[in-house]
Design an enzyme around this catalytic site. Structure first.
Site, PDB file in Angstrom:
ATOM      1  N   HIS A  31     -21.187  34.258  34.638  1.00  0.00           N
ATOM      2  CA  HIS A  31     -22.473  33.671  35.026  1.00  0.00           C
ATOM      3  C   HIS A  31     -22.791  32.568  34.005  1.00  0.00           C
ATOM      4  CE1 HIS A  31     -26.922  33.603  35.390  1.00  0.00           C
ATOM      5  NE2 HIS A  31     -26.742  34.128  36.594  1.00  0.00           N
ATOM      6  N   CYS A  66     -24.918  30.808  40.311  1.00  0.00           N
ATOM      7  CA  CYS A  66     -24.882  30.520  38.857  1.00  0.00           C
ATOM      8  C   CYS A  66     -23.490  30.770  38.282  1.00  0.00           C
ATOM      9  CB  CYS A  66     -25.922  31.326  38.083  1.00  0.00           C
ATOM     10  SG  CYS A  66     -27.595  31.017  38.610  1.00  0.00           S
ATOM     11  N   LYS A 125     -32.561  44.329  37.924  1.00  0.00           N
ATOM     12  CA  LYS A 125     -31.434  44.577  38.835  1.00  0.00           C
ATOM     13  C   LYS A 125     -31.175  46.081  38.992  1.00  0.00           C
ATOM     14  CE  LYS A 125     -29.176  40.224  37.607  1.00  0.00           C
ATOM     15  NZ  LYS A 125     -29.377  39.327  38.735  1.00  0.00           N
ATOM     16  N   GLN A 178     -24.639  43.266  36.171  1.00  0.00           N
ATOM     17  CA  GLN A 178     -24.329  43.812  37.497  1.00  0.00           C
ATOM     18  C   GLN A 178     -23.640  45.172  37.431  1.00  0.00           C
ATOM     19  OE1 GLN A 178     -25.318  42.394  40.310  1.00  0.00           O
ATOM     20  NE2 GLN A 178     -25.956  40.399  39.510  1.00  0.00           N
ATOM     21  N   ASP A 212     -21.422  41.512  29.479  1.00  0.00           N
ATOM     22  CA  ASP A 212     -22.552  41.155  30.326  1.00  0.00           C
ATOM     23  C   ASP A 212     -22.655  42.279  31.360  1.00  0.00           C
ATOM     24  OD1 ASP A 212     -24.130  40.309  32.393  1.00  0.00           O
ATOM     25  OD2 ASP A 212     -23.341  38.266  32.455  1.00  0.00           O
TER      26      ASP A 212
HETATM   27  N1  C6P Z   1     -27.605  37.019  38.486  1.00  0.00           N
HETATM   28  C1  C6P Z   1     -27.615  36.651  40.876  1.00  0.00           C
HETATM   29  O1  C6P Z   1     -28.175  36.367  41.943  1.00  0.00           O
HETATM   30  P1  C6P Z   1     -31.182  37.343  34.181  1.00  0.00           P
HETATM   31  O2  C6P Z   1     -31.540  36.152  35.027  1.00  0.00           O
HETATM   32  O3  C6P Z   1     -31.286  37.028  32.724  1.00  0.00           O
HETATM   33  O4  C6P Z   1     -31.888  38.590  34.584  1.00  0.00           O
HETATM   34  O5  C6P Z   1     -29.628  37.657  34.490  1.00  0.00           O
HETATM   35  C2  C6P Z   1     -28.677  36.646  34.365  1.00  0.00           C
HETATM   36  C3  C6P Z   1     -27.346  37.131  34.822  1.00  0.00           C
HETATM   37  C4  C6P Z   1     -26.328  37.288  33.903  1.00  0.00           C
HETATM   38  N2  C6P Z   1     -25.134  37.779  34.251  1.00  0.00           N
HETATM   39  C5  C6P Z   1     -24.867  38.154  35.512  1.00  0.00           C
HETATM   40  C6  C6P Z   1     -23.520  38.735  35.835  1.00  0.00           C
HETATM   41  C7  C6P Z   1     -25.846  38.025  36.487  1.00  0.00           C
HETATM   42  O6  C6P Z   1     -25.569  38.412  37.728  1.00  0.00           O
HETATM   43  C8  C6P Z   1     -27.112  37.475  36.163  1.00  0.00           C
HETATM   44  C9  C6P Z   1     -28.137  37.240  37.208  1.00  0.00           C
HETATM   45  C10 C6P Z   1     -28.475  36.786  39.635  1.00  0.00           C
HETATM   46  O7  C6P Z   1     -26.405  36.845  40.817  1.00  0.00           O
HETATM   47  C11 C6P Z   1     -29.409  35.627  39.471  1.00  0.00           C
HETATM   48  S1  C6P Z   1     -28.567  34.118  39.133  1.00  0.00           S
END
Ligand code: C6P
Length: 407
Positions: free
Chosen positions: A123, A364, A226, A203, A200
């Site tokens: 991401h 992203c 999430k 997910q 990370d």
């Molecule tokens: N992915 C998606 O629709 P935040 O925004 O800080 O809560 O998470 C960022 C982030 C970092 N790593 C991974 C693997 C992610 O999936 C995400 C967030 C969302 O896939 C929003 S872009």
């Protein structure tokens, strides 16, 4: 164990509505999951009865708010199997957790000529902070390739590792493809070269049993929103000895022991990394999301989601023009796809017209999309409250949409 989906769905008031004249099908769970009523109530209850600033006040409300807030730390510790509560730092989310490590660990330990390894499927929040750090320090970013199926080959990773590798920062589960990466092997291989590892977990924490001690990762970042929790709240896990050796992130209240104009001394972990008034209400409300997950059980959630994934793949793969993107052997419940000769955005709009919420675009993960030579995908991502009937609705709509260009 078959889940009582009628009961589970009744806990999520938002699901019971029509969108564009059709019952809502919410398949955008990788972006953010919906929240059970218990989370919504806990947030409101906090402001009705306990609202106070924490760790400071000498009055009853402040004490009550502080104790409730700190209870989340213990629950999160248990949730990810950390050794100690002090290893749990509250952040705004995954993005802030990764930036915190880049700004503190990175500032102290990454020097000119050092190498940081990430993968092609990261991401943007696990790419850009390292690019910024490498630019500042004169360090180098190395990228693990991914296969056509969307998998990492450990042999490719081994080739990139060297004694100059200082950090490996990889996604546990890909948001765009659903791939579950072989993180235990990645961590062991990196440690053998003396490198630290950040996972990370944005997910993975919602779908998989995650035990940071068993994995032996040095850091893990994830977001509450999430995992059925509120937005604006997340966690950075770090091993005690590493956190203690790192400089602070932001300066301000809470992160200090003593301030004089001549010299400031810093607070103990985790407070050293938690400057300013935190997101108290959301941290407290997250407890209810953790309780919800615990009550159902991660294994039961995973089994249900795996079932949904297999069902969806079976149904969709019969549709002429359906092109899956990401077919890894180990996956969570994410189906990323294209429809031949159609733009993903148009497909998403048509699905929305049928009441089906999916995400379209690059998710992203632009470098990953470039790897596949595409601009983006349509992504349907499932959570514990989704049903096979909803997948039937998706398949029916995709079938109709695909027929426009794939006679
Ligand atoms: N992915 C998606 O629709 P935040 O925004 O800080 O809560 O998470 C960022 C982030 C970092 N790593 C991974 C693997 C992610 O999936 C995400 C967030 C969302 O896939 C929003 S872009």
């Amino acid at each position: 164990m078959a889940l009582d989906l009628t009961h589970i769905r009744s806990l999520f008031p938002i699901l019971d509505q029509e969108v564009n004249g059709k019952p809502l099908v919410y398949f955008d769970n990788a972006a953010t999951t919906q929240k059970p009523q218990s989370v919504i109530d806990a947030l409101s209850q906090y402001y009705q009865t306990d609202n106070s600033n924490i760790h400071r006040g000498a009055h009853t409300l402040a004490d009550r708010a502080t104790r409730t807030y700190e209870k989340t730390r213990e629950m999160v510790r248990e949730f990810i199997g950390a050794k100690e509560q002090e290893e749990i730092i509250f952040t705004k989310g995954t993005t802030e957790g990764i930036n915190l490590v880049a700004a503190t660990f990175g500032r102290k330990y990454i020097q000119a000529g050092d190498e940081i390894i990430i993968s092609t499927m990261e991401h943007h929040s696990n790419i850009v902070p390292w690019q910024m750090l490498c630019e500042e320090k004169g360090a180098h970013l190395k990228i693990i390739p991914v296969s056509d199926a969307g998998e990492i080959d450990l042999e490719d990773f081994k080739k990139l590792l060297s004694p100059t590798t200082k950090l490996v920062s990889v996604v546990h589960v890909s948001n765009a493809l659903g791939t579950i990466n072989p993180v235990k092997s990645i961590i062991d291989l990196a440690h053998a070269q003396g490198a630290k590892v950040l996972l990370d977990g944005a997910q993975s924490t919602s779908h998989l049993e995650v035990d940071v001690q068993a994995l032996d990762c040095d850091f893990m970042a994830f977001s509450a929103h999430k995992i059925y929790g509120p937005t604006g709240m997340g966690v950075l896990y770090g091993k005690r000895e590493i956190l203690e050796s790192m400089p602070p992130y932001q300066g301000g209240g809470e992160m200090i022991k003593e301030v004089t104009f001549e010299k400031t001394t810093y607070n103990e972990i985790p407070f050293k990394f938690e400057a300013g008034t935190p997101n108290i209400g959301d941290v407290i409300a997250f407890q209810k999301a953790l309780e919800f997950v615990k009550e159902i059980g991660k294994a039961n959630i995973k089994a249900h989601e795996d079932d949904l994934l297999a069902y969806a793949v079976e149904k969709l793969s019969h549709i002429k023009g359906f092109v899956p993107i990401g077919t890894a052997k180990e996956k969570v419940s994410v189906v990323s796809f294209l429809i031949k000769d159609m733009h993903p955005f148009d497909v998403g709009m048509m699905l929305d017209a049928s009441g089906i919420a999916v995400r379209t675009g690059h998710h992203c993960t632009q470098p990953l999309m470039n790897r596949f030579g595409i601009e983006g995908t349509v992504r349907a991502s499932f959570a514990v409250y989704n049903t096979k009937e909803e997948i039937d609705r998706l398949a029916e709509s995709v079938h109709k949409i695909a027929k426009i260009k794939n006679k």
